[in-house]
Design a protein around this motif. Structure first.
Motif, PDB file in Angstrom:
ATOM      1  N   ARG A  20       1.353   7.787  -6.646  1.00 56.56           N
ATOM      2  CA  ARG A  20       1.441   9.067  -7.354  1.00 56.56           C
ATOM      3  C   ARG A  20       1.633  10.183  -6.338  1.00 56.56           C
ATOM      4  O   ARG A  20       1.003  10.186  -5.273  1.00 56.56           O
ATOM      5  CB  ARG A  20       0.178   9.324  -8.184  1.00 56.56           C
ATOM      6  N   THR A  21       2.482  11.145  -6.674  1.00 61.06           N
ATOM      7  CA  THR A  21       2.678  12.320  -5.839  1.00 61.06           C
ATOM      8  C   THR A  21       1.671  13.405  -6.211  1.00 61.06           C
ATOM      9  O   THR A  21       1.041  13.364  -7.274  1.00 61.06           O
ATOM     10  CB  THR A  21       4.106  12.863  -5.985  1.00 61.06           C
ATOM     11  N   LEU A  22       1.521  14.389  -5.336  1.00 53.69           N
ATOM     12  CA  LEU A  22       0.575  15.475  -5.557  1.00 53.69           C
ATOM     13  C   LEU A  22       1.183  16.552  -6.455  1.00 53.69           C
ATOM     14  O   LEU A  22       2.395  16.724  -6.495  1.00 53.69           O
ATOM     15  CB  LEU A  22       0.160  16.084  -4.224  1.00 53.69           C
ATOM     16  N   VAL A  33      11.238  10.192   0.331  1.00 53.39           N
ATOM     17  CA  VAL A  33      11.309  11.633   0.057  1.00 53.39           C
ATOM     18  C   VAL A  33      12.115  11.883  -1.212  1.00 53.39           C
ATOM     19  O   VAL A  33      12.724  10.980  -1.779  1.00 53.39           O
ATOM     20  CB  VAL A  33      11.941  12.378   1.251  1.00 53.39           C
ATOM     21  N   GLY A  34      12.092  13.130  -1.662  1.00 49.60           N
ATOM     22  CA  GLY A  34      12.880  13.510  -2.829  1.00 49.60           C
ATOM     23  C   GLY A  34      12.267  13.107  -4.149  1.00 49.60           C
ATOM     24  O   GLY A  34      12.980  12.962  -5.156  1.00 49.60           O
ATOM     25  N   LEU A  35      10.936  12.956  -4.199  1.00 50.04           N
ATOM     26  CA  LEU A  35      10.256  12.578  -5.438  1.00 50.04           C
ATOM     27  C   LEU A  35       9.795  13.828  -6.186  1.00 50.04           C
ATOM     28  O   LEU A  35       9.745  14.926  -5.625  1.00 50.04           O
ATOM     29  CB  LEU A  35       9.059  11.676  -5.121  1.00 50.04           C
ATOM     30  N   LYS A  36       9.435  13.662  -7.449  1.00 46.97           N
ATOM     31  CA  LYS A  36       8.937  14.761  -8.264  1.00 46.97           C
ATOM     32  C   LYS A  36       7.422  14.885  -8.116  1.00 46.97           C
ATOM     33  O   LYS A  36       6.729  13.885  -7.950  1.00 46.97           O
ATOM     34  CB  LYS A  36       9.298  14.537  -9.740  1.00 46.97           C
ATOM     35  N   PRO A  37       6.882  16.095  -8.193  1.00 46.22           N
ATOM     36  CA  PRO A  37       5.431  16.256  -8.063  1.00 46.22           C
ATOM     37  C   PRO A  37       4.676  15.734  -9.276  1.00 46.22           C
ATOM     38  O   PRO A  37       5.235  15.602 -10.371  1.00 46.22           O
ATOM     39  CB  PRO A  37       5.266  17.773  -7.924  1.00 46.22           C
ATOM     40  N   ALA A  38       3.391  15.418  -9.040  1.00 46.11           N
ATOM     41  CA  ALA A  38       2.470  15.004 -10.112  1.00 46.11           C
ATOM     42  C   ALA A  38       3.058  13.898 -10.976  1.00 46.11           C
ATOM     43  O   ALA A  38       2.940  13.913 -12.202  1.00 46.11           O
ATOM     44  CB  ALA A  38       2.079  16.201 -10.972  1.00 46.11           C
ATOM     45  N   THR A  39       3.672  12.908 -10.332  1.00 48.86           N
ATOM     46  CA  THR A  39       4.360  11.854 -11.066  1.00 48.86           C
ATOM     47  C   THR A  39       3.888  10.485 -10.600  1.00 48.86           C
ATOM     48  O   THR A  39       3.745  10.240  -9.401  1.00 48.86           O
ATOM     49  CB  THR A  39       5.886  11.962 -10.858  1.00 48.86           C
ATOM     50  N   ASP A  40       3.639   9.600 -11.565  1.00 48.55           N
ATOM     51  CA  ASP A  40       3.325   8.210 -11.253  1.00 48.55           C
ATOM     52  C   ASP A  40       4.627   7.457 -10.973  1.00 48.55           C
ATOM     53  O   ASP A  40       5.598   7.577 -11.738  1.00 48.55           O
ATOM     54  CB  ASP A  40       2.591   7.538 -12.415  1.00 48.55           C
ATOM     55  N   ALA A  75       0.856  -1.186   0.000  1.00 47.97           N
ATOM     56  CA  ALA A  75       0.000   0.000   0.000  1.00 47.97           C
ATOM     57  C   ALA A  75       0.887   1.230   0.000  1.00 47.97           C
ATOM     58  O   ALA A  75       2.041   1.184   0.431  1.00 47.97           O
ATOM     59  CB  ALA A  75      -0.919   0.009   1.218  1.00 47.97           C
ATOM     60  N   SER A  76       0.340   2.320  -0.491  1.00 49.14           N
ATOM     61  CA  SER A  76       0.997   3.617  -0.366  1.00 49.14           C
ATOM     62  C   SER A  76      -0.029   4.604   0.156  1.00 49.14           C
ATOM     63  O   SER A  76      -1.238   4.379   0.059  1.00 49.14           O
ATOM     64  CB  SER A  76       1.567   4.082  -1.708  1.00 49.14           C
ATOM     65  N   GLY A  77       0.463   5.700   0.728  1.00 48.28           N
ATOM     66  CA  GLY A  77      -0.486   6.641   1.306  1.00 48.28           C
ATOM     67  C   GLY A  77       0.127   7.957   1.695  1.00 48.28           C
ATOM     68  O   GLY A  77       1.341   8.170   1.613  1.00 48.28           O
ATOM     69  N   ASP A  78      -0.747   8.859   2.148  1.00 50.95           N
ATOM     70  CA  ASP A  78      -0.365  10.211   2.562  1.00 50.95           C
ATOM     71  C   ASP A  78       0.597  10.856   1.564  1.00 50.95           C
ATOM     72  O   ASP A  78       1.682  11.342   1.927  1.00 50.95           O
ATOM     73  CB  ASP A  78       0.250  10.180   3.959  1.00 50.95           C
ATOM     74  N   PRO A  79       0.210  10.914   0.278  1.00 52.03           N
ATOM     75  CA  PRO A  79       1.114  11.505  -0.723  1.00 52.03           C
ATOM     76  C   PRO A  79       1.248  13.012  -0.520  1.00 52.03           C
ATOM     77  O   PRO A  79       0.278  13.704  -0.187  1.00 52.03           O
ATOM     78  CB  PRO A  79       0.403  11.190  -2.039  1.00 52.03           C
ATOM     79  N   LEU A  80       2.437  13.519  -0.710  1.00 54.22           N
ATOM     80  CA  LEU A  80       2.691  14.954  -0.769  1.00 54.22           C
ATOM     81  C   LEU A  80       3.366  15.244  -2.107  1.00 54.22           C
ATOM     82  O   LEU A  80       3.479  14.354  -2.954  1.00 54.22           O
ATOM     83  CB  LEU A  80       3.564  15.387   0.411  1.00 54.22           C
ATOM     84  N   GLN A  81       3.794  16.475  -2.319  1.00 55.23           N
ATOM     85  CA  GLN A  81       4.385  16.826  -3.613  1.00 55.23           C
ATOM     86  C   GLN A  81       5.735  16.139  -3.846  1.00 55.23           C
ATOM     87  O   GLN A  81       6.118  15.896  -4.993  1.00 55.23           O
ATOM     88  CB  GLN A  81       4.569  18.345  -3.706  1.00 55.23           C
ATOM     89  N   ASP A  82       6.430  15.793  -2.763  1.00 55.73           N
ATOM     90  CA  ASP A  82       7.778  15.240  -2.918  1.00 55.73           C
ATOM     91  C   ASP A  82       7.993  13.935  -2.164  1.00 55.73           C
ATOM     92  O   ASP A  82       9.116  13.458  -2.073  1.00 55.73           O
ATOM     93  CB  ASP A  82       8.820  16.254  -2.436  1.00 55.73           C
ATOM     94  N   ARG A  83       6.919  13.359  -1.643  1.00 56.51           N
ATOM     95  CA  ARG A  83       7.103  12.156  -0.834  1.00 56.51           C
ATOM     96  C   ARG A  83       5.812  11.361  -0.738  1.00 56.51           C
ATOM     97  O   ARG A  83       4.726  11.855  -1.016  1.00 56.51           O
ATOM     98  CB  ARG A  83       7.592  12.516   0.563  1.00 56.51           C
ATOM     99  N   VAL A  84       5.948  10.106  -0.287  1.00 53.69           N
ATOM    100  CA  VAL A  84       4.793   9.231  -0.114  1.00 53.69           C
ATOM    101  C   VAL A  84       5.187   8.106   0.842  1.00 53.69           C
ATOM    102  O   VAL A  84       6.358   7.704   0.909  1.00 53.69           O
ATOM    103  CB  VAL A  84       4.312   8.668  -1.480  1.00 53.69           C
ATOM    104  N   ILE A  85       4.224   7.605   1.567  1.00 48.28           N
ATOM    105  CA  ILE A  85       4.422   6.455   2.454  1.00 48.28           C
ATOM    106  C   ILE A  85       4.263   5.170   1.646  1.00 48.28           C
ATOM    107  O   ILE A  85       3.308   5.028   0.869  1.00 48.28           O
ATOM    108  CB  ILE A  85       3.399   6.467   3.608  1.00 48.28           C
TER     109      ILE A  85
END
Length: 573
Positions: A133-135, A103-110, A43-53
């Motif tokens: 997906r990030t926000l 952390v350190g992910l790009k926004p709006a990205t699958d 599972a993944s969750g609590d996405p932000l613009q640069d991170r996700v669980i």
């Protein structure tokens, strides 16, 4: 289309599923070297613009040591372009669940992610994969959210989850509570009258009370293939309602909790609540609270670019005072209803749902969202906010048809229907566990909406029914928000107890704020947020009694924003 949910796992490469613990940098020394599997999915969750669980659980029967896990995040399903990776350990302290905040992910990205066991520092065995997906940041065309609530395991197949897993697009899944239920497997326990109950017995087969009990119930839910597929499809944003602890919970207890140590006692409420929350944080893809913060304080914000600010609220365990009770609070000294005294108790400003701290947070977030030019302010909320009086089925059906219906109902159902008619005649709320039971707190929330000139959409679960509501202020002169209530995944609604009765029509006829309701359908809400409009599609599954089902859009409503805040209209499309 017709959908066979047995294909769900194949869509996302779910080969095995399992058990794991808190993510950390780990040395391979001393870790379990035998086989391990992932029997409970990812599972993944609590996405932000640069991170996700990211979450999973490792199963390694008989293992005496912690299990090493390797995780990878890639931009492609084949994992040719890995952008993040790391190690974690699964240990008994967290029931062998693993949770990683990448952390350190790009926004709006699958992104695609996977977990693998490590032995002697090297990945081994079959990986388990998911998609997230990030926000977005800044100008955003739209956001698509699937909204669900209330999944009672013995009551039926989780076909709504399977349907969400097959959506061509979903940016995030919002779960508004009752992800699990606490009841047991006795013949008279909730849900056990369903035709599917014999093959979907709750585990453990008793009401859950201890940490081990809550862990087992979460584990059972996450063996369901439809739920696994939905978790693997997109990031989830979750909040509990009452059944993650116990029915009709509040800050000091629950209707389904009898304190004490006697034959019918269920122990200390604080101990039970702590066990339930620990299991929830272990088993759900939710970001851990900040050090020193109460685990109950789960309210948080998610920013979908400039199209929506989502504010997830908590209305159960941090501030909610004890719900009023018709028998205890409505009856006067002579045994007759004392409506005036009841209303005084109901409108007491100290009768709280949310609490001052959360209200202040909500006001700040609303203000910042509106001033930032965000199109919509969305409230992820557990219970129905609209004013909803009990329907008068006798008035809707006519005396003859109503009387004939009563004779066919079980006594406890007929009694409840008659009580509802009595409450409707007294013009008191029909559900004291919803916002109707806390009108002073609701008025404060409406004041926050109006002061901030917000364009709010309230999302609600809990009721086991679809709703499209217009929310008006106390004066009845200003439409402050629109509300979409999502039905249950499987939990029974009023129409399940009153087959053929026009209860949905009776609700609409009785209540100004209710524009549509369906008290029997099961499914989910698909909410598409755009600048200038928000579209809510009430999507129903044809059955929960078999794993093969159809979906259809039961109704589609469009919300248009007001010029200076509020909502201009909620209309069927």
């Amino acid at each position: 289309m017709t959908i066979d949910r047995r294909r769900a796992l194949a869509l996302f490469g779910l080969g095995g599923v399992g058990a794991a613990g808190q993510a950390m940098a780990a040395s391979p020394k001393g870790l379990h070297a035998g086989p391990a599997t992932f029997e409970h999915g990812v599972a993944s969750g609590d996405p932000l613009q640069d991170r996700v669980i990211l979450w999973t659980r490792v199963t390694a029967p008989g293992a005496k040591a912690s299990v090493g896990v390797r995780w990878d995040v890639a931009t492609d399903a084949a994992f040719k372009t890995i952008v993040k990776q790391g190690r974690a350990t699964a240990d008994a302290a967290r029931d062998h669940t693993v949770k990683v905040d990448v952390v350190g992910l790009k926004p709006a990205t699958d992104y695609f992610y996977r977990f693998r066991q490590t032995v002697n520092g090297k990945p081994t065995g079959k990986p388990i994969t998911g998609r997230t997906r990030t926000l977005p940041v800044g100008p955003t065309k739209d956001a698509v959210l699937a909204v669900v609530s209330c999944a009672l395991y013995p009551a039926g197949y989780f076909n709504a989850y399977d349907a969400i897993a097959r959506l061509p697009r979903v940016d995030a899944v919002l779960h508004l509570g009752d992800y699990i239920y606490e009841y047991g497997a006795a013949a008279d326990d909730y849900g056990m009258a369903s035709p599917t109950a014999k093959t979907r017995l709750p585990d453990p087969p008793r009401e859950i009370l201890s940490l081990a009990d809550y862990r087992r119930r979460h584990a059972q839910y996450k063996t369901d293939p439809a739920l696994q597929a939905a978790h693997a499809r997109a990031p989830w944003i979750v909040v509990w309602d009452d059944h993650e602890t116990a029915d009709n919970s509040w800050i000091g207890g629950a209707e389904n909790h009898q304190p004490g140590s006697g034959p019918k006692g269920e122990g200390d409420w604080a101990t039970r609540k702590a066990a339930a929350l620990k299991a929830y944080y272990e088993w759900m893809p939710i970001r851990e609270v900040a050090p020193g913060a109460l685990p109950e304080a789960a309210w948080r914000r998610f920013q979908f670019g400039d199209v929506a600010t989502l504010m997830m609220t908590e209305t159960r365990l941090t501030a909610r005072t004890h719900q009023l009770d018709y028998g205890r609070d409505l009856a006067g000294k002579d045994g007759k209803p004392d409506v005036a005294a009841f209303r005084a108790r109901l409108n007491d400003p100290t009768h709280r749902m949310m609490g001052e701290g959360q209200e202040q947070w909500l006001a700040r977030e609303i203000d910042a969202s509106v001033k930032g030019g965000v199109a919509w302010q969305v409230l992820g909320n557990q219970v129905v906010m609209a004013r909803v009086a009990s329907p008068d089925l006798k008035a809707t059906m006519g005396p003859e048809a109503y009387g004939a219906m009563l004779t066919k109902l079980p006594d406890y159902v007929a009694k409840a229907v008659e009580q509802g008619r009595s409450l409707s005649a007294l013009d008191v709320p029909g559900n004291l566990d919803a916002w109707d039971g806390y009108p002073a707190d609701r008025a404060r929330v409406y004041d926050i909406f109006k002061a901030g000139k917000a364009r709010p959409i309230v999302l609600a679960g809990d009721s086991h029914a679809f709703w499209a509501n217009e929310l008006w202020d106390d004066a009845g002169t200003s439409r402050v928000a629109a509300e979409f209530g999502v039905t249950s995944v499987t939990s029974p609604g009023y129409s399940d107890y009153l087959p053929g009765a026009p209860i949905s029509a009776a609700y609409v006829a009785r209540n100004k704020e209710v524009k549509f309701t369906d008290q029997g359908a099961k499914g989910f809400l698909l909410l598409t947020l755009e600048h200038g409009r928000a579209t809510g599609e009430l999507i129903a599954v044809s059955t929960i009694l078999a794993p093969t089902y159809d979906t259809r859009v039961l109704k589609r409503f469009v919300v248009t924003p007001g010029d200076g805040g509020g909502v201009k209209a909620l209309a069927e499309a």
